[in-house]
Scaffold this motif. Structure first.
Motif, PDB file in Angstrom:
ATOM      1  N   LYS A 141      -2.937  82.155  32.626  1.00 17.46           N
ATOM      2  CA  LYS A 141      -3.774  83.100  33.367  1.00 17.46           C
ATOM      3  C   LYS A 141      -3.831  82.797  34.867  1.00 17.46           C
ATOM      4  O   LYS A 141      -4.201  83.639  35.655  1.00 17.46           O
ATOM      5  CB  LYS A 141      -5.195  83.090  32.814  1.00 17.46           C
ATOM      6  N   PRO A 148      -2.336  82.374  38.368  1.00 16.44           N
ATOM      7  CA  PRO A 148      -1.093  82.799  39.050  1.00 16.44           C
ATOM      8  C   PRO A 148      -0.527  81.691  39.931  1.00 16.44           C
ATOM      9  O   PRO A 148      -1.270  81.008  40.639  1.00 16.44           O
ATOM     10  CB  PRO A 148      -1.541  84.001  39.887  1.00 16.44           C
ATOM     11  N   HIS A 149       0.788  81.516  39.895  1.00 17.34           N
ATOM     12  CA  HIS A 149       1.424  80.475  40.701  1.00 17.34           C
ATOM     13  C   HIS A 149       1.306  80.780  42.193  1.00 17.34           C
ATOM     14  O   HIS A 149       1.452  79.889  43.028  1.00 17.34           O
ATOM     15  CB  HIS A 149       2.907  80.319  40.303  1.00 17.34           C
ATOM     16  N   TYR A 150       1.051  82.046  42.554  1.00 12.96           N
ATOM     17  CA  TYR A 150       0.929  82.449  43.955  1.00 12.96           C
ATOM     18  C   TYR A 150      -0.542  82.451  44.410  1.00 12.96           C
ATOM     19  O   TYR A 150      -0.858  83.002  45.468  1.00 12.96           O
ATOM     20  CB  TYR A 150       1.518  83.851  44.143  1.00 12.96           C
ATOM     21  N   PHE A 151      -1.414  81.834  43.645  1.00 11.41           N
ATOM     22  CA  PHE A 151      -2.851  81.864  43.942  1.00 11.41           C
ATOM     23  C   PHE A 151      -3.170  81.478  45.382  1.00 11.41           C
ATOM     24  O   PHE A 151      -3.925  82.150  46.074  1.00 11.41           O
ATOM     25  CB  PHE A 151      -3.585  80.918  42.969  1.00 11.41           C
TER      26      PHE A 151
END
Length: 208
Positions: free
Chosen positions: A201, A203-206
């Protein structure tokens, strides 16, 4: 002789039982050996195509700013020379480069934030430590926005403390070993870390 409560347990039965145990032990060792070989082959294939490994043909070497003993910064990013998945391995050298980048941006009247997202640890992705320059007015309010975003991220009920303050100690001493995490530092002032509860849940781009 082995102790047994079974009736009619003979010496032959004991030898058969021992042989079966040895056979099972040999099978388990063979399974572990094959697993280790498979994992090594996967890592080797990942390193060959990794755009962040120093020896990889995929790395854009013209963007490299400097080379340390364990890491090297490029424009906006910092990587480890070898294929490691998190920054803790070379924290002292990373701090040296971080200090230099902060001074460089200060000379241009800019702030900067440093981001690290460490997830999917079993897959052993290459560590990427991002440095993002910001205008001073944006840098001043960045901690407020990151704090709010972290508190609202991930699972509503967390097993771990949702927001970890990094103003007095670094991420190495703040995040339990082996857990996925996101961290942000504001220049040289420290920042926040967050232990990721659900990697599917989060996101790697947070950070971006």
């Amino acid at each position: 002789m082995e102790k047994t409560d079974r009736e009619y347990y003979t010496l032959d039965d004991m030898f058969v039982s021992k042989a079966a145990k040895r056979a099972r032990s040999g099978e388990e060792e063979e399974i572990q050996r094959r697993k280790a070989i498979h994992e090594h082959q996967q890592l080797a294939a990942r390193m060959e195509k990794c755009p962040y490994c120093f020896d990889s043909s995929e790395l854009s070497k013209h963007l490299i700013i400097a080379i340390g003993t364990k890491s090297f910064p490029t424009f906006g990013l910092m990587f480890l020379l070898s294929h490691h998945s998190f920054l803790l391995w070379c924290i002292s050298e990373a701090e040296m480069f971080r200090n230099a980048l902060v001074k460089m941006f200060e000379a241009k009247d800019l702030d900067c934030v440093f981001l690290e997202t460490n997830m999917s640890m079993k897959k052993r992705y290459h560590m990427v430590y991002e440095c993002i320059p910001l205008p001073k007015e944006v840098g001043d309010v960045a901690p407020i926005y990151f704090k709010k975003a972290i508190m609202e991220s991930d699972e509503e009920w967390s097993m771990n403390k949702k927001l970890i303050d990094l103003s007095s100690k670094d991420v190495r001493k703040s995040v339990p070993k082996g857990l996925p995490y996101f961290s942000v530092d504001f220049g040289l002032q420290g920042g926040f870390a967050h232990v990721i509860e659900d990697q599917h849940k989060f996101p790697h781009y947070f950070g971006k």
